[in-house]
Design an enzyme around this catalytic site. Structure first.
Site, PDB file in Angstrom:
ATOM      1  N   SER A 192       0.855  -1.180   0.000  1.00 26.54           N
ATOM      2  CA  SER A 192       0.000   0.000   0.000  1.00 26.54           C
ATOM      3  C   SER A 192       0.897   1.238   0.000  1.00 26.54           C
ATOM      4  O   SER A 192       1.813   1.342  -0.815  1.00 26.54           O
ATOM      5  CB  SER A 192      -0.934  -0.035   1.218  1.00 26.54           C
ATOM      6  N   TYR A 226      -5.628   8.532  -5.446  1.00 30.18           N
ATOM      7  CA  TYR A 226      -4.592   7.573  -5.049  1.00 30.18           C
ATOM      8  C   TYR A 226      -4.851   6.999  -3.655  1.00 30.18           C
ATOM      9  O   TYR A 226      -4.826   5.782  -3.456  1.00 30.18           O
ATOM     10  CB  TYR A 226      -3.226   8.255  -5.094  1.00 30.18           C
ATOM     11  N   LYS A 278      -5.573   3.024  -2.291  1.00 26.78           N
ATOM     12  CA  LYS A 278      -4.687   2.358  -1.337  1.00 26.78           C
ATOM     13  C   LYS A 278      -5.403   2.017  -0.026  1.00 26.78           C
ATOM     14  O   LYS A 278      -5.085   1.009   0.616  1.00 26.78           O
ATOM     15  CB  LYS A 278      -3.468   3.240  -1.060  1.00 26.78           C
TER      16      LYS A 278
END
Length: 332
Positions: free
Chosen positions: A172, A186, A190
């Site tokens: 991650s 983003y 994650k």
């Protein structure tokens, strides 16, 4: 009375350290093990492959670019410890077609045996203000960062459960522990990995299969250099409040934690603090780890508030600078 309390506390902590190994998973032996690394042609993925190869593992590298795969293969092979080790390269996009991913994993297992460790390292980072990002950017990042981890994991999990052994690593990011300016697309992709990992760990733990989620900080990789080209000023200034790590350092820690079966893998003091702060209902590998989280939570939350205040200050300063520049432009 204070001495008695201190003695009791010391005795309690020592007891935890003695009992802890009894509930921790048995370390995975890497010599002769088959390790599959997606996104293994560069950056953290390649360094993880090198680290595993140094410890005697057989490696399957999965990535899209064939030329970079072959270049990475040559680099990894320099670190062999015996002449039986093999590096297999497979060119495929792990985020597009599950059936294709399943087929290439089967091919790898036919050549090198069942997968003992899968490292999901394929990923992509794109940044920008929420309203400036195209909707397609959100779709692309969820596809690459989330589904690109789901598909390979789904392809290996049945065999791991049948064999009662295995490790699955999800790479991650610290942006998957806290949302940051410019990372609306983003960070969310994650964060999704964390939810997947927690649920999967609960399912597979009875089968002696363990999941590790790695939260690397900014790391000196080709992907990071590319990401910096389009980062908003605020994102870049916030990122600069911490140092940039070497991929070799990150890889060593991830491999170490995966071997031990640790659920969290963090780098440095900032990473340790973030993992403790965001542990929530995440699994713990040992009683000691759980105790440390309980004891440090209050202190780390206090420190985190100062960090958040400094991030807000950076964003306000950038906003004021833009306002001043706009006024100056109108005056001219």
């Amino acid at each position: 009375m204070l001495l008695l309390a201190a003695a009791f506390l010391v005795a309690f902590v020592l007891l935890l350290y003695m009992v802890s190994p009894l509930i921790s998973p048995k370390p995975l032996a890497l010599p002769g093990a088959h390790v599959v690394v997606t996104g293994g042609s560069s950056g953290i993925g390649k360094c993880i492959a090198i680290e595993c190869y140094k410890q005697g593992a057989f490696i399957t590298l999965v990535a899209r670019n064939e030329d970079r795969l072959l270049q990475a293969k040559k680099e990894i092979e320099k670190h062999s410890i015996n002449d039986k080790q093999v590096v297999l390269c497979i060119s495929v996009d792990v985020s597009q077609d599950y059936n294709q991913v399943e087929n290439v994993i089967k091919q790898a297992q036919e050549k090198l045996g069942p997968v003992d460790m899968l490292v999901n390292c394929a990923g992509l980072s794109l940044s920008g203000k929420f309203e400036d990002l195209e909707v397609s950017t959100f779709e692309k990042l969820m596809s690459v960062n989330y589904l690109g981890s789901v598909y390979p994991s789904r392809a290996v999990i049945t065999t791991m459960k049948e064999r009662r052994v295995g490790r699955i690593v999800f790479v991650s990011s610290q942006a998957g522990q806290l949302g940051l300016f410019g990372f609306t697309a983003y960070s969310s992709s994650k964060f999704a990995i964390r939810g997947l990992a927690e649920a999967l760990q609960m399912e597979v733990k009875p089968y002696n299969v363990y999941v590790t989620v790695a939260y690397p900080p900014d790391t000196d990789t080709p992907g990071f250099a590319e990401e910096n080209k389009t980062k908003p000023l605020e994102t870049r200034l916030i990122s600069e409040t911490t140092s940039v790590c070497k991929p070799e350092q990150v890889a060593k820690q991830i491999v170490k934690d995966a071997i031990q079966g640790n659920f969290n893998s963090s780098i440095g003091s900032d990473g340790y603090m973030l993992s403790a702060l965001t542990c929530g209902m995440a699994p713990v590998t040992s009683i000691t780890e759980g105790l440390q989280q309980v004891v440090t939570m209050g202190l780390f939350r206090t420190i985190a508030l100062f960090y958040l205040g400094s991030f807000d200050s950076i964003i306000r300063r950038c906003m004021m600078q833009r306002a001043k520049s706009a006024i100056a432009d109108k005056t001219d």
